[in-house]
Design a protein around this motif. Structure first.
Motif, PDB file in Angstrom:
ATOM      1  N   ILE A 146       0.829  -1.208   0.000  1.00 19.72           N
ATOM      2  CA  ILE A 146       0.000   0.000   0.000  1.00 19.72           C
ATOM      3  C   ILE A 146       0.862   1.257   0.000  1.00 19.72           C
ATOM      4  CG2 ILE A 146      -0.456   0.278   2.484  1.00 19.72           C
ATOM      5  CD1 ILE A 146      -3.274   0.346   0.023  1.00 19.72           C
ATOM      6  N   TYR A 147       1.893   1.295   0.831  1.00 18.52           N
ATOM      7  CA  TYR A 147       2.758   2.481   0.868  1.00 18.52           C
ATOM      8  C   TYR A 147       3.632   2.571  -0.378  1.00 18.52           C
ATOM      9  CZ  TYR A 147       1.224   3.505   5.569  1.00 18.52           C
ATOM     10  OH  TYR A 147       0.456   3.825   6.663  1.00 18.52           O
ATOM     11  N   GLY A 148       4.037   1.437  -0.906  1.00 12.33           N
ATOM     12  CA  GLY A 148       4.799   1.435  -2.154  1.00 12.33           C
ATOM     13  C   GLY A 148       3.975   1.976  -3.308  1.00 12.33           C
ATOM     14  N   THR A 149       2.707   1.633  -3.345  1.00 10.87           N
ATOM     15  CA  THR A 149       1.819   2.144  -4.385  1.00 10.87           C
ATOM     16  C   THR A 149       1.638   3.647  -4.247  1.00 10.87           C
ATOM     17  OG1 THR A 149       0.654   0.042  -4.526  1.00 10.87           O
ATOM     18  CG2 THR A 149      -0.530   1.981  -5.328  1.00 10.87           C
ATOM     19  N   VAL A 150       1.440   4.116  -3.022  1.00  7.40           N
ATOM     20  CA  VAL A 150       1.293   5.559  -2.795  1.00  7.40           C
ATOM     21  C   VAL A 150       2.572   6.279  -3.217  1.00  7.40           C
ATOM     22  CG1 VAL A 150       1.061   7.339  -1.007  1.00  7.40           C
ATOM     23  CG2 VAL A 150      -0.482   5.373  -1.029  1.00  7.40           C
ATOM     24  N   PHE A 151       3.716   5.719  -2.883  1.00  4.48           N
ATOM     25  CA  PHE A 151       4.980   6.326  -3.290  1.00  4.48           C
ATOM     26  C   PHE A 151       5.087   6.389  -4.819  1.00  4.48           C
ATOM     27  CE2 PHE A 151       9.505   6.108  -4.368  1.00  4.48           C
ATOM     28  CZ  PHE A 151       9.956   7.262  -3.743  1.00  4.48           C
ATOM     29  N   ALA A 152       4.715   5.306  -5.495  1.00  7.30           N
ATOM     30  CA  ALA A 152       4.755   5.287  -6.966  1.00  7.30           C
ATOM     31  C   ALA A 152       3.816   6.345  -7.543  1.00  7.30           C
ATOM     32  CB  ALA A 152       4.385   3.899  -7.484  1.00  7.30           C
ATOM     33  N   LEU A 153       2.635   6.497  -6.951  1.00  7.53           N
ATOM     34  CA  LEU A 153       1.707   7.536  -7.404  1.00  7.53           C
ATOM     35  C   LEU A 153       2.299   8.932  -7.196  1.00  7.53           C
ATOM     36  CD1 LEU A 153      -1.698   6.095  -6.147  1.00  7.53           C
ATOM     37  CD2 LEU A 153      -0.967   6.355  -8.526  1.00  7.53           C
ATOM     38  N   TRP A 154       2.997   9.134  -6.080  1.00  7.46           N
ATOM     39  CA  TRP A 154       3.648  10.426  -5.838  1.00  7.46           C
ATOM     40  C   TRP A 154       4.710  10.707  -6.900  1.00  7.46           C
ATOM     41  CZ3 TRP A 154       4.808   9.660   0.059  1.00  7.46           C
ATOM     42  CH2 TRP A 154       3.660   9.924   0.796  1.00  7.46           C
ATOM     43  N   VAL A 155       5.498   9.698  -7.224  1.00  9.46           N
ATOM     44  CA  VAL A 155       6.544   9.871  -8.234  1.00  9.46           C
ATOM     45  C   VAL A 155       5.914  10.229  -9.581  1.00  9.46           C
ATOM     46  CG1 VAL A 155       8.345   8.663  -9.550  1.00  9.46           C
ATOM     47  CG2 VAL A 155       8.234   8.412  -7.056  1.00  9.46           C
ATOM     48  N   ILE A 156       4.864   9.531  -9.943  1.00  6.11           N
ATOM     49  CA  ILE A 156       4.150   9.847 -11.191  1.00  6.11           C
ATOM     50  C   ILE A 156       3.632  11.279 -11.149  1.00  6.11           C
ATOM     51  CG2 ILE A 156       2.078   9.327 -12.553  1.00  6.11           C
ATOM     52  CD1 ILE A 156       2.541   6.340 -11.690  1.00  6.11           C
ATOM     53  N   TRP A 157       3.033  11.661 -10.024  1.00  9.18           N
ATOM     54  CA  TRP A 157       2.479  13.003  -9.881  1.00  9.18           C
ATOM     55  C   TRP A 157       3.565  14.072 -10.051  1.00  9.18           C
ATOM     56  CZ3 TRP A 157      -1.433  15.951 -10.422  1.00  9.18           C
ATOM     57  CH2 TRP A 157      -1.425  17.239  -9.887  1.00  9.18           C
ATOM     58  N   VAL A 158       4.652  13.929  -9.334  1.00 15.23           N
ATOM     59  CA  VAL A 158       5.710  14.942  -9.370  1.00 15.23           C
ATOM     60  C   VAL A 158       6.342  15.025 -10.754  1.00 15.23           C
ATOM     61  CG1 VAL A 158       8.018  15.533  -8.498  1.00 15.23           C
ATOM     62  CG2 VAL A 158       6.212  14.876  -6.912  1.00 15.23           C
ATOM     63  N   ASN A 159       6.565  13.880 -11.389  1.00 15.35           N
ATOM     64  CA  ASN A 159       7.256  13.877 -12.678  1.00 15.35           C
ATOM     65  C   ASN A 159       6.377  14.177 -13.880  1.00 15.35           C
ATOM     66  OD1 ASN A 159       9.926  13.306 -11.808  1.00 15.35           O
ATOM     67  ND2 ASN A 159       9.278  11.221 -11.376  1.00 15.35           N
ATOM     68  N   LYS A 160       5.074  13.974 -13.760  1.00 18.50           N
ATOM     69  CA  LYS A 160       4.195  14.145 -14.925  1.00 18.50           C
ATOM     70  C   LYS A 160       3.204  15.301 -14.821  1.00 18.50           C
ATOM     71  CE  LYS A 160       5.583  10.393 -17.102  1.00 18.50           C
ATOM     72  NZ  LYS A 160       6.365  10.454 -18.299  1.00 18.50           N
ATOM     73  N   PHE A 161       2.738  15.625 -13.630  1.00 16.31           N
ATOM     74  CA  PHE A 161       1.603  16.533 -13.532  1.00 16.31           C
ATOM     75  C   PHE A 161       1.799  17.761 -12.643  1.00 16.31           C
ATOM     76  CE2 PHE A 161      -0.086  12.216 -14.208  1.00 16.31           C
ATOM     77  CZ  PHE A 161      -0.652  12.403 -15.457  1.00 16.31           C
ATOM     78  N   SER A 162       2.741  17.746 -11.733  1.00 20.77           N
ATOM     79  CA  SER A 162       2.891  18.864 -10.797  1.00 20.77           C
ATOM     80  C   SER A 162       3.488  20.083 -11.493  1.00 20.77           C
ATOM     81  CB  SER A 162       3.787  18.450  -9.633  1.00 20.77           C
ATOM     82  OG  SER A 162       5.125  18.327 -10.066  1.00 20.77           O
ATOM     83  N   LYS A 163       3.490  21.206 -10.802  1.00 23.67           N
ATOM     84  CA  LYS A 163       4.143  22.414 -11.327  1.00 23.67           C
ATOM     85  C   LYS A 163       5.624  22.154 -11.546  1.00 23.67           C
ATOM     86  CE  LYS A 163       1.025  25.662  -9.122  1.00 23.67           C
ATOM     87  NZ  LYS A 163       0.850  26.615  -8.010  1.00 23.67           N
ATOM     88  N   TYR A 164       6.210  21.346 -10.693  1.00 23.75           N
ATOM     89  CA  TYR A 164       7.624  20.998 -10.816  1.00 23.75           C
ATOM     90  C   TYR A 164       7.868  20.286 -12.145  1.00 23.75           C
ATOM     91  CZ  TYR A 164      12.041  18.617  -9.993  1.00 23.75           C
ATOM     92  OH  TYR A 164      13.324  18.139 -10.101  1.00 23.75           O
ATOM     93  N   ALA A 165       7.000  19.405 -12.539  1.00 20.28           N
ATOM     94  CA  ALA A 165       7.163  18.648 -13.788  1.00 20.28           C
ATOM     95  C   ALA A 165       7.102  19.596 -14.979  1.00 20.28           C
ATOM     96  CB  ALA A 165       6.090  17.576 -13.920  1.00 20.28           C
ATOM     97  N   SER A 166       6.204  20.568 -14.945  1.00 21.23           N
ATOM     98  CA  SER A 166       6.090  21.485 -16.077  1.00 21.23           C
ATOM     99  C   SER A 166       7.329  22.391 -16.183  1.00 21.23           C
ATOM    100  CB  SER A 166       4.817  22.319 -15.970  1.00 21.23           C
ATOM    101  OG  SER A 166       4.832  23.103 -14.789  1.00 21.23           O
ATOM    102  N   LYS A 167       7.986  22.708 -15.067  1.00 27.26           N
ATOM    103  CA  LYS A 167       9.201  23.530 -15.103  1.00 27.26           C
ATOM    104  C   LYS A 167      10.388  22.744 -15.633  1.00 27.26           C
ATOM    105  CE  LYS A 167       7.893  26.607 -11.363  1.00 27.26           C
ATOM    106  NZ  LYS A 167       8.144  27.032  -9.985  1.00 27.26           N
ATOM    107  N   THR A 168      10.490  21.464 -15.242  1.00 30.27           N
ATOM    108  CA  THR A 168      11.619  20.664 -15.689  1.00 30.27           C
ATOM    109  C   THR A 168      11.463  20.190 -17.131  1.00 30.27           C
ATOM    110  OG1 THR A 168      10.659  18.663 -14.744  1.00 30.27           O
ATOM    111  CG2 THR A 168      12.248  19.878 -13.379  1.00 30.27           C
ATOM    112  N   ALA A 169      10.244  20.171 -17.651  1.00 28.77           N
ATOM    113  CA  ALA A 169      10.005  19.723 -19.029  1.00 28.77           C
ATOM    114  C   ALA A 169      10.447  20.796 -20.021  1.00 28.77           C
ATOM    115  CB  ALA A 169       8.542  19.386 -19.230  1.00 28.77           C
ATOM    116  N   GLN A 170      10.493  22.046 -19.564  1.00 28.69           N
ATOM    117  CA  GLN A 170      10.860  23.133 -20.483  1.00 28.69           C
ATOM    118  C   GLN A 170      12.295  23.224 -20.649  1.00 28.69           C
ATOM    119  OE1 GLN A 170       9.077  26.519 -18.598  1.00 28.69           O
ATOM    120  NE2 GLN A 170       7.034  25.899 -19.194  1.00 28.69           N
TER     121      GLN A 170
END
Length: 182
Positions: free
Chosen positions: A158-182
């Motif tokens: 359960i915690y591993g899944t939540v961690f994986a979802l966080w990684v997906i969120w930060v790398n694909k959808f967060s404001k941080y992801a949009s800054k690093t994609a540019q």
């Protein structure tokens, strides 16, 4: 001192948003739980128990979950044997609160944030039901491994899944992801 606040502003904003969201959601959840009398199980745990019973019945149609009178837990019976209990802590709400707090702290666009929170929370909730059912089936098969299954392996899922979802969120959808994609 002002330079430190400027230098660490993103980190401090993350911490502030995370803890504020966590405190608000945890307080709201505790208020919700306070509405149930002593010895009565809350509605979320009740739903988790009901769905767990349905999942278990695919493997053993005689499986059932029974609420204990005057107690705030459910007993799970699998293959005519009492195997485990479902208590409030088994409903994954505390894990979902942690998940939501992190996503809000690393928020992105409002629509994406809300959709990810809803989808991720639903995914964790459903995964938790299957996790409980699988834990019951494995505990039935390997009762001597109950401790490691319950206290190590299944929390890791359960915690591993939540961690994986966080990684997906930060790398694909967060404001941080949009800054690093540019």
């Amino acid at each position: 001192m002002k330079n430190y606040f400027i230098l660490y502003k993103p980190f401090l904003l993350f911490l502030g948003k995370f803890f504020l969201t966590y405190l608000l959601l945890a307080s709201a959840y505790q208020f919700y739980l306070g509405g149930f009398p002593e010895g009565k199980t809350d509605a979320v745990t009740n739903n988790v128990a009901g769905f767990t019973q349905q999942v278990l019945q695919f493997s053993d149609p005689g499986s059932y979950v029974r609420e204990e009178t005057g107690q705030s837990y459910f007993k799970i019976y699998y293959k005519q044997q009492y195997i485990a209990r479902i208590i409030e802590g088994c409903n994954a709400i505390s894990v979902i609160i942690l998940f939501i707090s992190f996503v809000v702290a690393f928020s992105g666009k409002r629509k994406a944030t809300l959709l990810f929170i809803f989808g991720g929370s639903l995914f964790v909730y459903v995964l938790n039901i299957f996790r409980i059912a699988l834990l019951v089936m494995l505990t039935y098969q390997f009762p001597e491994k109950e401790h490691i299954l319950h206290d190590v392996f299944f929390p890791l899922i359960i915690y591993g899944t939540v961690f994986a979802l966080w990684v997906i969120w930060v790398n694909k959808f967060s404001k941080y992801a949009s800054k690093t994609a540019q």
